[in-house]
Write a protein that holds these residues in place. Structure first.
Motif, short mmCIF file in Angstrom:
data_model
loop_
_atom_site.label_atom_id
_atom_site.label_comp_id
_atom_site.label_asym_id
_atom_site.label_seq_id
_atom_site.Cartn_x
_atom_site.Cartn_y
_atom_site.Cartn_z
N TYR A 33 0.83 -1.20 0.00
CA TYR A 33 0.00 0.00 0.00
C TYR A 33 0.87 1.26 0.00
CZ TYR A 33 -4.23 -2.70 1.16
OH TYR A 33 -5.30 -3.56 1.13
N ARG A 34 1.85 1.29 0.87
CA ARG A 34 2.73 2.47 0.97
C ARG A 34 3.53 2.66 -0.32
NH1 ARG A 34 3.48 0.43 6.37
NH2 ARG A 34 5.40 -0.61 5.71
N ARG A 35 4.03 1.58 -0.88
CA ARG A 35 4.83 1.67 -2.10
C ARG A 35 4.00 2.19 -3.27
NH1 ARG A 35 6.12 -3.31 -2.46
NH2 ARG A 35 4.52 -3.92 -3.98
N GLU A 36 2.78 1.67 -3.42
CA GLU A 36 1.93 2.11 -4.54
C GLU A 36 1.46 3.54 -4.34
OE1 GLU A 36 1.50 0.52 -7.35
OE2 GLU A 36 2.90 -0.94 -6.53
N ALA A 37 1.22 3.93 -3.10
CA ALA A 37 0.83 5.32 -2.83
C ALA A 37 1.95 6.27 -3.23
CB ALA A 37 0.48 5.48 -1.36
N ALA A 38 3.18 5.91 -2.90
CA ALA A 38 4.33 6.74 -3.26
C ALA A 38 4.53 6.77 -4.77
CB ALA A 38 5.58 6.21 -2.57
N ARG A 39 4.34 5.63 -5.42
CA ARG A 39 4.55 5.55 -6.87
C ARG A 39 3.54 6.38 -7.63
NH1 ARG A 39 2.68 2.34 -11.17
NH2 ARG A 39 1.22 1.24 -9.79
N THR A 40 2.29 6.39 -7.17
CA THR A 40 1.23 7.09 -7.89
C THR A 40 0.97 8.50 -7.35
OG1 THR A 40 -0.42 6.06 -6.44
CG2 THR A 40 0.11 4.94 -8.51
N GLY A 41 1.62 8.87 -6.27
CA GLY A 41 1.44 10.21 -5.71
C GLY A 41 0.15 10.38 -4.93
N ILE A 42 -0.39 9.31 -4.38
CA ILE A 42 -1.64 9.37 -3.63
C ILE A 42 -1.34 9.49 -2.14
CG2 ILE A 42 -3.58 7.94 -2.84
CD1 ILE A 42 -3.99 6.99 -5.61
N ARG A 43 -2.16 10.27 -1.46
CA ARG A 43 -2.06 10.35 -0.01
C ARG A 43 -2.85 9.18 0.59
NH1 ARG A 43 -4.00 15.35 3.96
NH2 ARG A 43 -3.26 14.40 5.93
N TRP A 44 -2.16 8.29 1.24
CA TRP A 44 -2.76 7.07 1.77
C TRP A 44 -2.93 7.18 3.27
CZ3 TRP A 44 -5.56 3.14 0.45
CH2 TRP A 44 -5.59 1.97 1.21
N ARG A 45 -4.16 7.03 3.73
CA ARG A 45 -4.45 7.15 5.16
C ARG A 45 -4.72 5.80 5.81
NH1 ARG A 45 -7.34 11.11 2.45
NH2 ARG A 45 -6.77 13.28 2.93
N GLY A 46 -4.40 4.74 5.11
CA GLY A 46 -4.62 3.41 5.66
C GLY A 46 -5.86 2.76 5.06
N ARG A 47 -5.94 1.44 5.20
CA ARG A 47 -7.06 0.70 4.64
C ARG A 47 -8.28 0.88 5.51
NH1 ARG A 47 -10.34 -0.67 1.28
NH2 ARG A 47 -10.77 -2.83 0.70
N GLN A 48 -9.35 1.40 4.90
CA GLN A 48 -10.60 1.63 5.60
C GLN A 48 -11.75 1.19 4.71
OE1 GLN A 48 -10.58 5.82 6.41
NE2 GLN A 48 -8.91 5.71 7.90
N TYR A 49 -12.54 0.25 5.23
CA TYR A 49 -13.66 -0.26 4.46
C TYR A 49 -14.79 -0.65 5.40
CZ TYR A 49 -16.57 -3.52 1.81
OH TYR A 49 -17.63 -4.17 1.23
N VAL A 50 -15.97 -0.10 5.15
CA VAL A 50 -17.16 -0.43 5.92
C VAL A 50 -17.99 -1.37 5.07
CG1 VAL A 50 -19.23 0.42 7.04
CG2 VAL A 50 -17.13 1.79 7.09
#
Length: 320
Positions: free
Chosen positions: A155-172
């Motif tokens: 998750y962290r690697r792909e967020a850095a590669r694509t320039g996305i701000r990742w706040r962690g996995r959250q799913y309801v």
């Protein structure tokens, strides 16, 4: 223009092998019927013809109506049918694809029934996902911890590669819209991967409920297989789509993942992986039987592992 629906119906021998099929087709707000050897989908834009023998899984979304004739054709063509929620991100029910061989199911049951071999298969699954680590000797708890760390790193690697701000996995569960765009994309990709894995598991005649990592669910083994490609295909595609735009994430993930699955030959690879995990020493004849749409052999069990042909009266002249 000549459509698929106007072509002559093929014989069962011409049915496409599961490894050569399209991964999945998602339909919503359409009336689904059949014409000759094609599935027809009628909506506000007209009628589309889909060759049933080249579909791996048909995902039926909200507003779909399907006829008994269409279901029969899909079953004869070995297509998995899954009823899903909007955006294809919630599983409601599934129709099992036609399979006539128990070769892999029996091999799976033997491996699953023995705690040691069950753990060996789980280790093999982990090794296929992360070949740079040696899971030999690892307990189940250790394997789960290693997998969790790997997924977080992905998750962290792909967020850095694509320039996305990742706040962690959250799913309801049941509330797709509550997540942000990256989480919606990851959820949509995961559900698509589950559908692909389920189609392969069903088409090969495996037992979906006998999982080696997952347990207690009717699709445990399908979840096991889908996770083999999570960090390699599912998560990267999800982040790429979310990075492009936050609009209509679910539909765009499905289309992008469909293209990636086709480009990477994932269905063929998935078939090979299932066979390698469950029956690496499967005899050539048994391997052909698994993929033969006409194979309809029923045997009778006798002593010492011997199998007898069914359809014969064994009441006389046979020593048990």
């Amino acid at each position: 223009m000549t459509t698929v629906g106007r072509r002559g119906a093929p014989s069962p021998r011409e049915l496409t092998r599961v490894s050569d099929r399209l991964s999945f087709v998602y339909l919503e707000r359409a009336v689904i019927h059949c014409a000759d050897n094609a599935i027809t989908a009628a909506d506000g834009d007209g009628v589309r013809h889909l060759p049933s023998a080249t579909i791996g899984t048909l995902l039926l979304g909200p507003g779909t109506k399907i006829s008994q004739q269409a279901i029969r054709l899909l079953g004869e063509s070995g297509v998995g049918v899954v009823w899903v929620g909007e955006h294809g991100v919630r599983y409601y029910a599934g129709g099992r694809a036609l399979s006539r061989s128990a070769a892999l199911a029996e091999a799976q049951a033997r491996l699953w029934a023995n705690p040691r071999s069950r753990l060996d298969v789980a280790r093999s699954m982990y090794l296929r996902r992360f070949p740079d680590e040696d899971p030999a000797g690892c307990s189940r708890r250790k394997l789960l911890g290693m997998e969790g760390d790997r997924v977080k790193t992905c998750y962290r690697r792909e967020a850095a590669r694509t320039g996305i701000r990742w706040r962690g996995r959250q799913y309801v569960p049941g509330d797709f819209a509550s997540g942000d765009a990256p989480n919606q994309a990851v959820t949509a990709a995961g559900q698509c991967m589950y559908g692909i894995a389920q189609s392969v598991v069903a088409a090969l005649g495996c037992v979906p409920g006998l999982g080696f990592v997952h347990s207690g669910h009717e699709l445990s083994f399908a979840l096991d297989i889908a996770d083999l490609y999570k960090t390699e295909i599912g998560i990267p595609v999800a982040f790429e789509v979310a990075a492009e735009s936050e609009e209509d994430v679910g539909a765009r993930v499905r289309r992008a993942l469909r293209d990636r699955v086709h480009a990477t030959g994932l269905l063929e690879r998935c078939v090979d992986d299932v066979k390698a995990l469950l029956a690496p020493g499967l005899a050539a004849g048994a391997a052909e039987e698994v993929d033969d749409p006409l194979r309809d052999r029923v045997a009778l069990q006798s002593d010492r592992g011997e199998q007898l042909e069914s359809g014969h009266n064994l009441g006389e002249g046979l020593i048990w």
